[in-house]
Design a protein around this motif. Structure first.
Motif, PDB file in Angstrom:
ATOM      1  N   TRP A  71       0.753  -0.880   0.018  1.00  0.00           N
ATOM      2  CA  TRP A  71      -0.304  -0.173  -0.263  1.00  0.00           C
ATOM      3  C   TRP A  71       0.943   1.418   0.046  1.00  0.00           C
ATOM      4  CZ3 TRP A  71      -4.957   0.756  -0.612  1.00  0.00           C
ATOM      5  CH2 TRP A  71      -5.760   1.885  -0.335  1.00  0.00           C
TER       6      TRP A  71
ATOM      7  N   GLN B 210       0.486   0.348  -4.958  1.00  0.00           N
ATOM      8  CA  GLN B 210       0.682  -1.347  -5.562  1.00  0.00           C
ATOM      9  C   GLN B 210      -1.052  -0.387  -5.222  1.00  0.00           C
ATOM     10  OE1 GLN B 210       1.112  -4.993  -4.395  1.00  0.00           O
ATOM     11  NE2 GLN B 210      -1.151  -5.116  -4.784  1.00  0.00           N
ATOM     12  N   ARG B 211      -1.783  -1.103  -6.787  1.00  0.00           N
ATOM     13  CA  ARG B 211      -3.041  -0.325  -7.716  1.00  0.00           C
ATOM     14  C   ARG B 211      -4.104  -1.022  -7.579  1.00  0.00           C
ATOM     15  NH1 ARG B 211      -2.554   4.817  -7.690  1.00  0.00           N
ATOM     16  NH2 ARG B 211      -4.656   4.986  -7.882  1.00  0.00           N
ATOM     17  N   VAL B 212      -3.662  -2.635  -6.787  1.00  0.00           N
ATOM     18  CA  VAL B 212      -5.310  -3.327  -7.351  1.00  0.00           C
ATOM     19  C   VAL B 212      -4.940  -4.691  -5.875  1.00  0.00           C
ATOM     20  CG1 VAL B 212      -6.177  -5.615  -9.011  1.00  0.00           C
ATOM     21  CG2 VAL B 212      -5.203  -3.257  -9.821  1.00  0.00           C
TER      22      VAL B 212
ATOM     23  N   GLU C  78     -11.410  -8.405  -7.041  1.00  0.00           N
ATOM     24  CA  GLU C  78     -10.606  -7.389  -7.294  1.00  0.00           C
ATOM     25  C   GLU C  78     -11.225  -6.090  -6.472  1.00  0.00           C
ATOM     26  OE1 GLU C  78      -9.124  -6.079 -11.074  1.00  0.00           O
ATOM     27  OE2 GLU C  78      -7.923  -8.139 -11.186  1.00  0.00           O
TER      28      GLU C  78
ATOM     29  N   ARG D  88      -9.872  -2.118  -6.436  1.00  0.00           N
ATOM     30  CA  ARG D  88      -8.847  -0.925  -6.785  1.00  0.00           C
ATOM     31  C   ARG D  88      -7.976  -0.231  -5.569  1.00  0.00           C
ATOM     32  NH1 ARG D  88      -7.139  -1.752 -11.749  1.00  0.00           N
ATOM     33  NH2 ARG D  88      -6.616   0.591 -11.469  1.00  0.00           N
ATOM     34  N   ARG D  89      -7.245   0.040  -5.237  1.00  0.00           N
ATOM     35  CA  ARG D  89      -7.037   1.656  -4.394  1.00  0.00           C
ATOM     36  C   ARG D  89      -7.659   2.581  -4.265  1.00  0.00           C
ATOM     37  NH1 ARG D  89      -1.836   2.158  -1.990  1.00  0.00           N
ATOM     38  NH2 ARG D  89      -0.990   4.493  -1.643  1.00  0.00           N
ATOM     39  N   GLU D  90      -8.355   3.615  -5.341  1.00  0.00           N
ATOM     40  CA  GLU D  90      -9.075   4.322  -5.319  1.00  0.00           C
ATOM     41  C   GLU D  90     -10.341   4.077  -5.034  1.00  0.00           C
ATOM     42  OE1 GLU D  90      -8.116   4.451  -9.858  1.00  0.00           O
ATOM     43  OE2 GLU D  90      -7.582   2.933  -8.247  1.00  0.00           O
ATOM     44  N   GLN D  91     -10.826   3.102  -4.451  1.00  0.00           N
ATOM     45  CA  GLN D  91     -11.878   2.563  -4.654  1.00  0.00           C
ATOM     46  C   GLN D  91     -12.309   1.856  -2.990  1.00  0.00           C
ATOM     47  OE1 GLN D  91     -12.538  -1.498  -6.116  1.00  0.00           O
ATOM     48  NE2 GLN D  91     -14.354  -0.926  -5.221  1.00  0.00           N
TER      49      GLN D  91
ATOM     50  N   LEU E 136     -16.580   2.801  -7.003  1.00  0.00           N
ATOM     51  CA  LEU E 136     -16.623   3.274  -8.367  1.00  0.00           C
ATOM     52  C   LEU E 136     -17.402   3.246  -9.438  1.00  0.00           C
ATOM     53  CD1 LEU E 136     -12.898   1.130  -9.221  1.00  0.00           C
ATOM     54  CD2 LEU E 136     -13.206   3.581  -7.787  1.00  0.00           C
TER      55      LEU E 136
END
Length: 354
Positions: free
Chosen positions: A37, A41-43, A59, A61-64, A235
């Motif tokens: 983190w 890392q994105r996923v 799976e 994602r980092r954004e969520q 997302l």
């Protein structure tokens, strides 16, 4: 900021650099995730708990994950420098998101291996700033904590506690509603929504029977009367649930049960949660669940499962003849999933095969 494993503490900078010395396997899994983190890392892949079906990989994602963490921090008033007590399995979404909240908000994280009573597993009691410390527990853990004098005293010193992963039984709920401290929240969510999307405060002046969605979360009902969810933690994608709710115009809702927990008994639809709540109340036992089992006469027979010693069942008031269980099985101990939730399928199979 640091992660604490008992008296051992490792700074975020040391985690990123991989300088954490000797640790056990569980601690290494946590540090590996935190390093990933902090490294951007994105996923990430996490598994569902298996409480409503076979565990499956999801799976994320980092954004969520970050959106969920920050919205929770906003709702609870969490600020940099506060503390988090983490006693849930960090390989599943609830524990993982405790780590993400700590990393993103900047919390002193005190981690203990997942156990029935994590507040008794703490060996750095003096290092924790209890007044600013928040935690997340499942109902089974909360029950164990409150049943022990030492851990109950520690529990009362916490800032706030999220309680989720399962329904809260009536007996435990009554204890929580009357608690002066800490501030307690029942959560609603799932792995697909990156943990909770709504909170229900259980005690204090703001206590309510309704779940309040986090900021930016849009809720609606599908044609079955089940909740649909769209928000930053999805997302913007629509998540369709199997949860029946009473949804108000302000977005708050009351959870009624799962549509796949509706039993068709003699042509009448029976809400399994309603029957379980009635059983729990008369037995004074929160470890209860109800399912429909194949039956030649009724189609599906309403069947109760109770953890504990067999006992004479009192009259079940408030239930129709269709809702009253045709049979009740007393089980010494329910089977559990690897995340500590009741595994209904395994418990039922164990009784029927036995």
């Amino acid at each position: 900021m640091n992660i604490w494993f008992g008296q051992k503490h490792i700074s975020f900078a040391e985690i990123l650099a991989g300088k954490w010395g000797e640790v056990d396997d569980y601690q290494r899994q946590i540090l590996d995730f935190c390093q990933q983190w902090l490294g951007g890392q994105r996923v990430f892949v996490r598994h569902t708990s298996g409480s409503t079906g076979k565990p499956k990989p999801i799976e994320l994602r980092r954004e969520q994950m970050r959106a969920s963490a920050m919205l929770t921090g906003q709702a609870l008033g969490l600020q940099r420098g506060m503390a988090a007590l983490i006693g849930m399995d960090c390989n599943y979404i609830a524990g993982t998101m405790m780590l993400v909240r700590g990393l993103e908000i900047g919390l002193e994280m005190h981690v203990v291996a997942p156990t029935r009573n994590p507040l008794l597993a703490i060996d750095d009691v003096g290092q924790i700033d209890w007044a600013t410390c928040f935690s997340a527990l499942v109902p089974l853990q909360v029950q164990a904590v409150l049943d022990d004098v030492v851990s109950a005293e520690r529990f009362g010193r916490l800032h706030c506690v999220l309680i989720g992963g399962a329904a809260i039984g009536q007996g435990l709920l009554e204890r929580l509603i009357s608690a002066e401290t800490p501030t307690l929240y029942h959560t609603y969510g799932m792995t697909e929504t990156v943990s909770h999307i709504a909170l229900r405060q259980l005690n204090g002046e703001a206590a309510s029977e309704r779940f309040i969605p986090l900021a930016g979360v849009e809720l609606a009902l599908d044609g079955r009367g089940c909740l649909t969810i769209r928000g930053p933690m999805t997302l913007g994608k629509l998540v369709v649930t199997n949860d029946l709710v009473e949804l108000a115009s302000d977005g708050s809702f009351v959870w009624l049960g799962r549509i796949d927990n509706v039993i068709n008994s003699g042509g009448v639809k029976v809400n399994a949660e309603k029957v379980a709540a009635a059983l729990s109340k008369v037995l004074g036992n929160d470890r209860v669940f109800v399912v429909g089992l194949p039956d030649a006469e009724w189609g599906e027979a309403v069947t109760g499962f109770v953890e504990g010693e067999p006992m004479q069942l009192p009259t079940l008031a408030g239930l129709s003849r269709y809702e009253k269980p045709k049979q009740i099985h007393f089980v010494a101990q329910f089977s559990l999933t690897s995340s500590g939730k009741v595994d209904r399928g395994a418990t039922v199979r164990g009784v029927l095969d036995g």
